[in-house]
Design a protein around this motif. Structure first.
Motif, PDB file in Angstrom:
ATOM      1  N   THR A  52       0.837  -1.207   0.000  1.00  0.00           N
ATOM      2  CA  THR A  52       0.000   0.000   0.000  1.00  0.00           C
ATOM      3  C   THR A  52       0.869   1.253   0.000  1.00  0.00           C
ATOM      4  OG1 THR A  52      -0.080   0.154   2.412  1.00  0.00           O
ATOM      5  CG2 THR A  52      -1.794  -1.191   1.326  1.00  0.00           C
ATOM      6  N   GLY A  53       0.240   2.360  -0.311  1.00  0.00           N
ATOM      7  CA  GLY A  53       0.932   3.637  -0.278  1.00  0.00           C
ATOM      8  C   GLY A  53       1.454   3.956   1.110  1.00  0.00           C
ATOM      9  N   LEU A  54       0.678   3.598   2.146  1.00  0.00           N
ATOM     10  CA  LEU A  54       1.116   3.847   3.510  1.00  0.00           C
ATOM     11  C   LEU A  54       2.378   3.052   3.827  1.00  0.00           C
ATOM     12  CD1 LEU A  54       0.658   5.129   6.284  1.00  0.00           C
ATOM     13  CD2 LEU A  54      -0.833   3.191   6.856  1.00  0.00           C
ATOM     14  N   ALA A  55       2.426   1.805   3.375  1.00  0.00           N
ATOM     15  CA  ALA A  55       3.606   0.979   3.614  1.00  0.00           C
ATOM     16  C   ALA A  55       4.842   1.563   2.920  1.00  0.00           C
ATOM     17  CB  ALA A  55       3.349  -0.451   3.139  1.00  0.00           C
ATOM     18  N   VAL A  56       4.630   2.122   1.734  1.00  0.00           N
ATOM     19  CA  VAL A  56       5.751   2.762   1.035  1.00  0.00           C
ATOM     20  C   VAL A  56       6.245   3.951   1.843  1.00  0.00           C
ATOM     21  CG1 VAL A  56       6.432   4.033  -1.043  1.00  0.00           C
ATOM     22  CG2 VAL A  56       4.967   2.006  -1.247  1.00  0.00           C
ATOM     23  N   ALA A  57       5.336   4.758   2.373  1.00  0.00           N
ATOM     24  CA  ALA A  57       5.727   5.907   3.192  1.00  0.00           C
ATOM     25  C   ALA A  57       6.476   5.451   4.442  1.00  0.00           C
ATOM     26  CB  ALA A  57       4.493   6.724   3.561  1.00  0.00           C
ATOM     27  N   GLU A  58       5.988   4.370   5.068  1.00  0.00           N
ATOM     28  CA  GLU A  58       6.652   3.856   6.280  1.00  0.00           C
ATOM     29  C   GLU A  58       8.046   3.349   5.970  1.00  0.00           C
ATOM     30  OE1 GLU A  58       3.754   0.992   7.490  1.00  0.00           O
ATOM     31  OE2 GLU A  58       2.776   2.371   8.917  1.00  0.00           O
ATOM     32  N   SER A  59       8.236   2.829   4.744  1.00  0.00           N
ATOM     33  CA  SER A  59       9.560   2.322   4.376  1.00  0.00           C
ATOM     34  C   SER A  59      10.583   3.444   4.245  1.00  0.00           C
ATOM     35  CB  SER A  59       9.476   1.544   3.057  1.00  0.00           C
ATOM     36  OG  SER A  59       9.317   2.417   1.953  1.00  0.00           O
ATOM     37  N   ILE A  60      10.082   4.645   4.041  1.00  0.00           N
ATOM     38  CA  ILE A  60      10.984   5.808   3.946  1.00  0.00           C
ATOM     39  C   ILE A  60      11.274   6.340   5.337  1.00  0.00           C
ATOM     40  CG2 ILE A  60      11.227   8.155   3.013  1.00  0.00           C
ATOM     41  CD1 ILE A  60       9.300   7.294   0.756  1.00  0.00           C
ATOM     42  N   SER A  61      10.223   6.614   6.106  1.00  0.00           N
ATOM     43  CA  SER A  61      10.405   7.026   7.503  1.00  0.00           C
ATOM     44  C   SER A  61       9.058   7.009   8.207  1.00  0.00           C
ATOM     45  CB  SER A  61      11.027   8.422   7.608  1.00  0.00           C
ATOM     46  OG  SER A  61      10.084   9.429   7.320  1.00  0.00           O
ATOM     47  N   LYS A  62       9.093   6.689   9.505  1.00  0.00           N
ATOM     48  CA  LYS A  62       7.864   6.667  10.290  1.00  0.00           C
ATOM     49  C   LYS A  62       7.251   8.057  10.374  1.00  0.00           C
ATOM     50  CE  LYS A  62       7.922   2.273  11.470  1.00  0.00           C
ATOM     51  NZ  LYS A  62       6.860   1.361  10.997  1.00  0.00           N
ATOM     52  N   SER A  63       8.108   9.091  10.453  1.00  0.00           N
ATOM     53  CA  SER A  63       7.589  10.459  10.575  1.00  0.00           C
ATOM     54  C   SER A  63       6.862  10.875   9.304  1.00  0.00           C
ATOM     55  CB  SER A  63       8.723  11.436  10.886  1.00  0.00           C
ATOM     56  OG  SER A  63       9.686  11.425   9.843  1.00  0.00           O
ATOM     57  N   LEU A  64       7.393  10.451   8.147  1.00  0.00           N
ATOM     58  CA  LEU A  64       6.716  10.775   6.888  1.00  0.00           C
ATOM     59  C   LEU A  64       5.373  10.079   6.831  1.00  0.00           C
ATOM     60  CD1 LEU A  64       6.692  12.050   4.069  1.00  0.00           C
ATOM     61  CD2 LEU A  64       7.869  10.000   3.221  1.00  0.00           C
ATOM     62  N   ALA A  65       5.311   8.835   7.269  1.00  0.00           N
ATOM     63  CA  ALA A  65       4.050   8.091   7.251  1.00  0.00           C
ATOM     64  C   ALA A  65       3.001   8.776   8.119  1.00  0.00           C
ATOM     65  CB  ALA A  65       4.282   6.663   7.712  1.00  0.00           C
ATOM     66  N   LYS A  66       3.428   9.360   9.253  1.00  0.00           N
ATOM     67  CA  LYS A  66       2.478  10.060  10.117  1.00  0.00           C
ATOM     68  C   LYS A  66       1.943  11.331   9.472  1.00  0.00           C
ATOM     69  CE  LYS A  66       4.237   8.411  14.577  1.00  0.00           C
ATOM     70  NZ  LYS A  66       4.881   8.788  15.858  1.00  0.00           N
ATOM     71  N   LYS A  67       2.789  11.988   8.665  1.00  0.00           N
ATOM     72  CA  LYS A  67       2.379  13.229   8.006  1.00  0.00           C
ATOM     73  C   LYS A  67       1.576  12.975   6.739  1.00  0.00           C
ATOM     74  CE  LYS A  67       6.510  15.761   9.527  1.00  0.00           C
ATOM     75  NZ  LYS A  67       7.763  16.415   9.052  1.00  0.00           N
ATOM     76  N   ALA A  68       1.703  11.778   6.164  1.00  0.00           N
ATOM     77  CA  ALA A  68       1.087  11.489   4.871  1.00  0.00           C
ATOM     78  C   ALA A  68      -0.436  11.493   4.959  1.00  0.00           C
ATOM     79  CB  ALA A  68       1.579  10.151   4.345  1.00  0.00           C
ATOM     80  N   VAL A  69      -1.071  12.013   3.905  1.00  0.00           N
ATOM     81  CA  VAL A  69      -2.533  11.978   3.817  1.00  0.00           C
ATOM     82  C   VAL A  69      -3.000  11.247   2.566  1.00  0.00           C
ATOM     83  CG1 VAL A  69      -2.867  14.083   5.167  1.00  0.00           C
ATOM     84  CG2 VAL A  69      -2.627  14.238   2.675  1.00  0.00           C
ATOM     85  N   ALA A  70      -2.102  11.088   1.585  1.00  0.00           N
ATOM     86  CA  ALA A  70      -2.467  10.418   0.329  1.00  0.00           C
ATOM     87  C   ALA A  70      -1.187  10.128  -0.443  1.00  0.00           C
ATOM     88  CB  ALA A  70      -3.399  11.287  -0.500  1.00  0.00           C
ATOM     89  N   ILE A  71      -1.332   9.450  -1.553  1.00  0.00           N
ATOM     90  CA  ILE A  71      -0.221   9.272  -2.481  1.00  0.00           C
ATOM     91  C   ILE A  71      -0.654   9.783  -3.856  1.00  0.00           C
ATOM     92  CG2 ILE A  71       0.890   7.338  -1.315  1.00  0.00           C
ATOM     93  CD1 ILE A  71      -0.557   5.464  -3.317  1.00  0.00           C
ATOM     94  N   ALA A  72       0.324  10.114  -4.672  1.00  0.00           N
ATOM     95  CA  ALA A  72       0.055  10.458  -6.064  1.00  0.00           C
ATOM     96  C   ALA A  72       0.791   9.449  -6.934  1.00  0.00           C
ATOM     97  CB  ALA A  72       0.529  11.870  -6.366  1.00  0.00           C
ATOM     98  N   LEU A  73       0.039   8.662  -7.677  1.00  0.00           N
ATOM     99  CA  LEU A  73       0.616   7.682  -8.590  1.00  0.00           C
ATOM    100  C   LEU A  73       0.442   8.195 -10.012  1.00  0.00           C
ATOM    101  CD1 LEU A  73      -0.528   4.282  -7.047  1.00  0.00           C
ATOM    102  CD2 LEU A  73       1.821   5.076  -7.314  1.00  0.00           C
ATOM    103  N   ASP A  74       1.565   8.446 -10.663  1.00  0.00           N
ATOM    104  CA  ASP A  74       1.548   9.054 -12.005  1.00  0.00           C
ATOM    105  C   ASP A  74       0.685  10.307 -12.012  1.00  0.00           C
ATOM    106  OD1 ASP A  74       3.279   7.193 -13.053  1.00  0.00           O
ATOM    107  OD2 ASP A  74       1.702   5.915 -13.889  1.00  0.00           O
ATOM    108  N   GLY A  75       0.784  11.084 -10.929  1.00  0.00           N
ATOM    109  CA  GLY A  75       0.093  12.363 -10.837  1.00  0.00           C
ATOM    110  C   GLY A  75      -1.324  12.298 -10.331  1.00  0.00           C
ATOM    111  N   GLU A  76      -1.895  11.109 -10.168  1.00  0.00           N
ATOM    112  CA  GLU A  76      -3.283  10.963  -9.728  1.00  0.00           C
ATOM    113  C   GLU A  76      -3.331  10.662  -8.235  1.00  0.00           C
ATOM    114  OE1 GLU A  76      -7.247   8.166 -10.498  1.00  0.00           O
ATOM    115  OE2 GLU A  76      -5.445   7.919 -11.747  1.00  0.00           O
ATOM    116  N   LEU A  77      -4.102  11.472  -7.499  1.00  0.00           N
ATOM    117  CA  LEU A  77      -4.224  11.262  -6.052  1.00  0.00           C
ATOM    118  C   LEU A  77      -4.992   9.976  -5.760  1.00  0.00           C
ATOM    119  CD1 LEU A  77      -5.055  14.839  -4.680  1.00  0.00           C
ATOM    120  CD2 LEU A  77      -2.882  13.617  -4.520  1.00  0.00           C
ATOM    121  N   ARG A  78      -4.465   9.222  -4.772  1.00  0.00           N
ATOM    122  CA  ARG A  78      -5.103   7.972  -4.364  1.00  0.00           C
ATOM    123  C   ARG A  78      -5.033   7.843  -2.849  1.00  0.00           C
ATOM    124  NH1 ARG A  78      -5.872   3.862  -8.196  1.00  0.00           N
ATOM    125  NH2 ARG A  78      -5.366   4.497 -10.325  1.00  0.00           N
ATOM    126  N   ASP A  79      -5.876   6.929  -2.321  1.00  0.00           N
ATOM    127  CA  ASP A  79      -5.865   6.669  -0.886  1.00  0.00           C
ATOM    128  C   ASP A  79      -4.534   6.053  -0.461  1.00  0.00           C
ATOM    129  OD1 ASP A  79      -8.583   7.474  -0.484  1.00  0.00           O
ATOM    130  OD2 ASP A  79      -9.237   5.540  -1.278  1.00  0.00           O
TER     131      ASP A  79
END
Length: 671
Positions: free
Chosen positions: A20-47
């Motif tokens: 999931t997008g959240l797991a990708v954020a967590e793989s970068i840093s826990k602090s980034l995952a806490k700040k994240a609200v969404a992901i953009a895949l090829d420019g399109e916002l997703r959950d």
């Protein structure tokens, strides 16, 4: 199997399929995952909960500008939950994000009488309080995919008839997404942030209004609640301050105070110009005429033309619902009279077909081109009554319209000439921040791809030249797919004194009308060639441009443009004769002057004329009469300036000279 993700820094990493997008954020840093609200895949916002796939990925945090739409979308859902918590049985319908905010439409009936029970402004504080409670709970957003049958049954069981209708309208084969926030849920395409807590508290419910279901006047009336939401309290405060400023500057309010114009029910969407307002209109028209002199030939096409012409132009097919059609009264009262003219005519909604007829009258050579035709043409367009808004949206208005007929080789030079004129006009009115955008080919269009390729290439080069010549002062951009069906166009947007943007000028290339009407010129090889037609407007609607000017200046118009430039007011009757002399000297200098010799205190007179936004008040008393001087007070200032009568006349005459005439006078002196 794995998926390959490219990050903004260009790095590429592989992840297990289903990550999931959240797991990708967590793989970068826990602090980034806490700040994240969404992901953009090829420019399109997703959950954040969506699985990733091969492509470019960005982790979107709440401070990202793209998150603002999610904040507003989630705020709408929170508002809907709050309403149903407070008033069980209320039906929710649709709740989209709009510019600067969101809304939701509701159907509420009184629990005892079962009659419609519309919301009122008094309900908004209760809803806001409940929204903050929901946000405080920080319930997670979760997405579920339901079958059509399940969605229909669940919403029917809840008494949500409008949701059932929405479910039925979703095309077969499309997923039906349900988003939950705690126990509350709604039909929604998404995406959403991770939880309600991420909405924050920088929101405010603004107003309630009536709205027909699906915008159809034959369907039930609902209550629409509008809100605004921002990432921070500072942004919300700034927006609310902007609204306060805009309200103070509302041209309708200022129009009443300055006695410029009015509207009334017997003439919906058309302006009743008063003397001072008409003077402003004529000042604007005279200024524009001078700017066109020697370059454009001013023409005038008929106001009413046979329907057949509009069928040829294509407007009857493309634009009929916005046109006013007419017959003679005799044709209506005697429909069987064979001698009566039974033809259908139309009030022109635009000037271009008439200008093509003028171009076609007489043979044209390539040596005659470019031919530039201008008209301050009065046009009529049907606008729904709910869309009418003072001078900004009317049914009858004047276009500062022009059409250039040129060769393909002349197109670039003409676009640059038009650009220079547009920017110069805006500069004369004090507009310094301008954005020029090129709107390219839409999906539905006329003309071959070769024509579009050629026109877009030329206009792209022109856009680059505009940016280069302005040395960064003019911002440029591209609006893909936003061109007219008949050709690409430039759109000119200006920013006013409080930061609002207004799209005014346009330069549009037209492949359609010359072809439809068979317009041609004779080229150097004695062959018929179709000219390129450029539609050009600077103010656009003269009425709307005046509304923009009134709001931009908050009624404090520059002296050269003010409808009433000077009031000469006397302190005592002993100074009345001198006051008349002062007024006459100013009138001889070309200024619009009124006198106020009433037996009232001078401070009362000053306050009264300040309300009507008179730029200059000249006060004359016994002392000024003896010294042959004047006391000048400026609108919005407590300061007083004393000078001799001759000096005051010279100073005000110079200030009241329009900027284009001032430039000419300066150039003559320099020569």
């Amino acid at each position: 199997m794995s998926v390959s993700l490219t990050f903004p820094d260009g790095s590429v990493r592989a992840f297990d399929q289903g990550t999931t997008g959240l797991a990708v954020a967590e793989s970068i840093s826990k602090s980034l995952a806490k700040k994240a609200v969404a992901i953009a895949l090829d420019g399109e916002l997703r959950d954040l909960s969506d699985p990733v796939f091969d492509g470019r990925i960005e982790i979107v945090t709440r401070t990202d500008p793209r998150a603002l739409e999610l904040i507003r979308h989630d705020a709408a859902h929170v508002m809907a939950e709050a309403v149903q918590d407070l008033w069980p049985g209320t039906q929710v319908t649709i709740g989209p994000v709009i510019e600067n905010g969101f809304y939701y439409d509701f159907k509420r009936v009184h629990p005892d009488t079962r009659e419609d029970w519309p919301f009122t402004p008094d309900d908004l504080p209760k809803i806001e309080k409940k929204m903050k409670e929901i946000i405080q709970k920080n319930a997670a957003f979760s997405k579920e995919v339901w079958s059509r049958e399940k969605a229909r049954d669940v919403f029917a069981d809840k008494g949500e008839a409008y949701k059932v209708e929405l479910v039925d309208a979703i095309p077969e084969g499309q997923d039906l997404k349900i988003y939950r926030q705690g126990e509350w849920f709604d039909l929604c395409r998404g995406p959403h942030m991770a939880s309600t807590g991420q909405v924050g508290t920088a929101f405010k419910l603004m107003k309630v209004a009536g709205a027909y279901w699906r915008g159809d006047a034959t369907k039930p009336m609902l209550t629409r609640i509008y809100g605004t939401a921002w990432a921070t309290q500072e942004e919300l405060d700034a927006y609310l301050h902007l609204l306060e400023e805009a309200e103070k500057r509302d041209h309708r309010k200022l129009g009443r105070e300055m006695d410029l114009f009015h509207f009334q029910e017997e003439g919906p969407g058309v302006v009743f110009w008063h003397g001072k307002g008409w003077r402003m209109f004529q000042t604007l028209t005279a200024y524009m005429r001078r700017r066109l002199a020697g370059v454009y030939e001013e023409v005038n096409a008929p106001q009413v033309l046979d329907k057949a012409l509009w069928e040829t132009s294509g407007h009857w097919g493309w634009y009929q619902e916005n046109m006013f059609a007419v017959k003679s009264a005799h044709a209506f009262t005697h429909p069987d009279d064979e001698e009566a003219d039974q033809r259908v005519f139309a009030l022109k909604p635009m000037n271009c077909p008439g200008h093509v007829q003028i171009f076609k009258h007489g043979l044209k050579s390539y040596r005659d081109l470019p031919i530039r035709l201008a008209e301050f043409g009065n046009v009529h367009r049907y606008e729904p009554s709910g869309a009418l808004h003072g001078l900004m949206r009317v049914r009858g208005f004047t276009q500062d319209d022009a059409h250039v007929f040129c060769t393909d080789e002349q197109l670039a030079a003409e676009c640059l000439r038009i650009n220079d004129l547009i920017l110069s006009v805006y500069d004369d009115f004090g507009f310094k921040e301008i954005v020029v955008k090129l709107s390219t080919r839409p999906e539905k269009r006329v003309g071959s791809d070769d024509l579009w390729d050629r026109a877009e290439t030329i206009m792209t080069d022109v856009l680059k030249t505009i940016e280069a010549q302005s040395e960064g002062r003019i911002k440029t951009g591209i609006l893909p797919g936003e061109g007219a069906f008949y050709g690409p166009k430039f759109e000119y947007t200006l920013k006013d004194a409080i930061g609002r943007e207004w799209q005014c000028g346009t330069t549009q290339v037209d492949f359609n009308l010359p072809d439809r009407f068979g317009a041609f010129y004779i080229d150097q090889n004695s062959e018929k060639r179709q000219p390129v037609m450029i539609h050009r407007a600077i103010c656009g609607s003269m009425e709307r441009f005046l509304g923009i000017l009134i709001e931009n200046f908050a009624g404090h118009m520059p002296l050269w443009f003010a409808p009433q430039q000077v009031v000469v007011a006397t302190i005592t009757s002993d100074a009345d004769d001198y006051g008349r002399e002062v007024a006459e000297a100013l009138r001889d200098a070309g200024l619009y002057v009124e006198t106020d010799f009433r037996n009232e205190k001078i401070n009362y007179k000053i306050r009264e004329h300040s309300v009507t936004k008179v730029p200059v008040i000249i006060v004359c008393g016994k002392k000024e009469a003896e010294e042959r001087s004047v006391n000048i007070r400026r609108l919005g200032s407590q300061a007083q300036t004393s000078m001799s009568l001759n000096e005051a006349v010279a100073c005000l005459k110079l200030e009241a000279t329009p900027p284009d005439l001032l430039r000419k006078a300066t150039a003559r002196k320099a020569a």
